[in-house]
Design a protein around this motif. Sequence first.
Motif, PDB file in Angstrom:
ATOM      1  N   LEU A  85       0.674  -1.218  -0.263  1.00 23.54           N
ATOM      2  CA  LEU A  85       0.283   0.055   0.046  1.00 23.54           C
ATOM      3  C   LEU A  85       0.656   1.169   0.119  1.00 23.54           C
ATOM      4  N   LEU A  86       1.915   1.181   0.532  1.00 19.08           N
ATOM      5  CA  LEU A  86       2.855   2.356   0.565  1.00 19.08           C
ATOM      6  C   LEU A  86       3.352   2.851  -0.830  1.00 19.08           C
ATOM      7  N   PRO A  87       3.391   4.432  -0.981  1.00 22.69           N
ATOM      8  CA  PRO A  87       3.836   4.982  -2.268  1.00 22.69           C
ATOM      9  C   PRO A  87       5.281   4.726  -2.250  1.00 22.69           C
ATOM     10  N   ILE A  88       5.945   3.648  -2.438  1.00 21.18           N
ATOM     11  CA  ILE A  88       7.498   3.412  -2.371  1.00 21.18           C
ATOM     12  C   ILE A  88       7.945   3.569  -3.805  1.00 21.18           C
ATOM     13  N   ARG A  89       8.535   4.664  -4.195  1.00 29.15           N
ATOM     14  CA  ARG A  89       9.030   4.771  -5.565  1.00 29.15           C
ATOM     15  C   ARG A  89       9.703   3.614  -6.161  1.00 29.15           C
ATOM     16  N   GLY A  90       9.176   3.017  -7.405  1.00 27.98           N
ATOM     17  CA  GLY A  90       9.705   1.930  -8.012  1.00 27.98           C
ATOM     18  C   GLY A  90       9.816   0.487  -7.259  1.00 27.98           C
ATOM     19  N   LYS A  91       9.025   0.459  -6.331  1.00 29.06           N
ATOM     20  CA  LYS A  91       9.078  -0.851  -5.570  1.00 29.06           C
ATOM     21  C   LYS A  91       8.325  -2.150  -6.289  1.00 29.06           C
ATOM     22  N   GLY A  92       8.844  -3.276  -6.049  1.00 29.64           N
ATOM     23  CA  GLY A  92       8.545  -4.401  -6.572  1.00 29.64           C
ATOM     24  C   GLY A  92       7.362  -4.902  -6.204  1.00 29.64           C
ATOM     25  N   SER A  93       7.346  -6.403  -6.470  1.00 36.49           N
ATOM     26  CA  SER A  93       6.089  -7.046  -6.031  1.00 36.49           C
ATOM     27  C   SER A  93       6.042  -7.403  -4.662  1.00 36.49           C
ATOM     28  N   ALA A  94       5.026  -7.711  -3.919  1.00 33.91           N
ATOM     29  CA  ALA A  94       4.975  -8.008  -2.441  1.00 33.91           C
ATOM     30  C   ALA A  94       5.116  -9.643  -2.230  1.00 33.91           C
ATOM     31  N   ASN A  95       5.135 -10.217  -3.568  1.00 38.36           N
ATOM     32  CA  ASN A  95       5.457 -11.587  -3.514  1.00 38.36           C
ATOM     33  C   ASN A  95       4.369 -12.299  -2.821  1.00 38.36           C
ATOM     34  N   TRP A  96       3.175 -12.137  -3.041  1.00 37.84           N
ATOM     35  CA  TRP A  96       1.895 -12.863  -2.362  1.00 37.84           C
ATOM     36  C   TRP A  96       2.118 -14.316  -2.753  1.00 37.84           C
ATOM     37  N   GLY A  97       2.573 -14.997  -3.662  1.00 40.72           N
ATOM     38  CA  GLY A  97       2.723 -16.445  -3.781  1.00 40.72           C
ATOM     39  C   GLY A  97       3.430 -17.002  -2.691  1.00 40.72           C
ATOM     40  N   TYR A  98       4.318 -16.396  -1.996  1.00 41.20           N
ATOM     41  CA  TYR A  98       5.245 -16.810  -0.993  1.00 41.20           C
ATOM     42  C   TYR A  98       4.496 -16.596   0.358  1.00 41.20           C
ATOM     43  N   SER A  99       3.633 -15.494   0.605  1.00 38.70           N
ATOM     44  CA  SER A  99       3.244 -15.060   1.807  1.00 38.70           C
ATOM     45  C   SER A  99       2.691 -15.846   2.744  1.00 38.70           C
ATOM     46  N   TRP A 100       1.976 -16.962   2.336  1.00 39.57           N
ATOM     47  CA  TRP A 100       1.380 -17.992   3.281  1.00 39.57           C
ATOM     48  C   TRP A 100       2.297 -18.695   3.969  1.00 39.57           C
ATOM     49  N   VAL A 101       3.660 -19.135   3.613  1.00 43.42           N
ATOM     50  CA  VAL A 101       4.676 -19.652   4.422  1.00 43.42           C
ATOM     51  C   VAL A 101       4.857 -19.147   5.541  1.00 43.42           C
ATOM     52  N   PRO A 102       5.306 -17.922   5.585  1.00 43.38           N
ATOM     53  CA  PRO A 102       5.612 -17.223   6.956  1.00 43.38           C
ATOM     54  C   PRO A 102       4.319 -17.085   8.255  1.00 43.38           C
ATOM     55  N   VAL A 103       3.222 -17.353   7.432  1.00 42.54           N
ATOM     56  CA  VAL A 103       1.867 -17.494   8.173  1.00 42.54           C
ATOM     57  C   VAL A 103       1.684 -18.758   8.655  1.00 42.54           C
ATOM     58  N   VAL A 104       1.604 -19.697   7.829  1.00 39.89           N
ATOM     59  CA  VAL A 104       1.195 -21.185   8.107  1.00 39.89           C
ATOM     60  C   VAL A 104       2.523 -21.802   9.015  1.00 39.89           C
ATOM     61  N   GLY A 105       3.626 -21.623   8.694  1.00 38.56           N
ATOM     62  CA  GLY A 105       4.647 -22.206   9.223  1.00 38.56           C
ATOM     63  C   GLY A 105       4.731 -21.783  10.914  1.00 38.56           C
ATOM     64  N   PRO A 106       4.923 -20.326  11.111  1.00 37.09           N
ATOM     65  CA  PRO A 106       4.868 -20.149  12.749  1.00 37.09           C
ATOM     66  C   PRO A 106       3.506 -20.475  13.259  1.00 37.09           C
ATOM     67  N   ILE A 107       2.545 -20.473  12.555  1.00 36.36           N
ATOM     68  CA  ILE A 107       1.069 -21.101  13.301  1.00 36.36           C
ATOM     69  C   ILE A 107       1.288 -22.758  13.769  1.00 36.36           C
ATOM     70  N   VAL A 108       1.747 -23.248  13.009  1.00 35.09           N
ATOM     71  CA  VAL A 108       1.988 -24.665  13.080  1.00 35.09           C
ATOM     72  C   VAL A 108       3.084 -24.927  14.140  1.00 35.09           C
ATOM     73  N   GLY A 109       4.217 -24.117  14.054  1.00 31.78           N
ATOM     74  CA  GLY A 109       5.399 -24.536  14.924  1.00 31.78           C
ATOM     75  C   GLY A 109       4.961 -23.972  16.344  1.00 31.78           C
TER      76      GLY A 109
END
Length: 247
Positions: free
Chosen positions: A209-233
């Motif tokens: 959401l932030l207006p960072i000049r020239g920013k890249g992708s938020a890599n949503w395809g990976y975003s579930w890993v650091p959510v699911v992994g810590p919850i399981v752990g």
Amino acid sequence: MSPGEIFVWELMGTAMLTLLGCGVVANVTLRKSLGHNGGWLLVNFGWGFAVFAGASIAAPSGAHLNPAVTLGLAVNGQVSWSQVPVYLAAQLIGAAIGAGLCWAAYKMQFDTHDDPAGTLGIFSTGPTVSSAPWNLVTEIIGTFVLVFWIILSPGATGGPDGVPEFGNAALGYAAVTFIVIGIGASLGGPTGYAINPARDLGPRIAYALLPIRGKGSANWGYSWVPVVGPIVGGVLAGLLALALPVH
């Protein structure tokens, strides 16, 4: 403690956590920052002390700062399940706010950075070798270490209203600093050791959401890993601690 009080303390503590945690990565990453190229250990120490600052602020609510901690304690019977949604909402919103404040502090460095497309790592984690199953394993193990230690740390007892009281002897929340630095130094290399769904997802949303000049992708395809992994752990840590006869 009322749900509103829990929400406020957790939000403030988690915001401080990501402000300082994302801040140390920005300091090391952005070219026109005095900490540029400060290295992995500076990041580890910065995140460790960010946890200390956030936990100290959020002490009245039990200083979870982390959905994996909240869920691990709930599974272990130290937190009421009715309080879990309040903790989780505060942690996610607080993490996004802290990340936004980090961007504001480094706004000019973001504007003049020569690799703006590569700035996601300031806010969220990512694997050095992409393999979702093994990245998940890394996050599960790292988070298990953190939550298992929290539950079994000396003097940890269930406090009033289901809010845990962490003893940790004379070290207080400084003890959490050491375990976070240790996890980062030992297990953080493969994925950047999110070990906290809110710490990763909140700043990732902020980055998108932030207006960072020239920013890249938020890599949503990976975003579930650091959510699911810590919850399981966190849940596994809570269950194992519950099964131990000494607990």
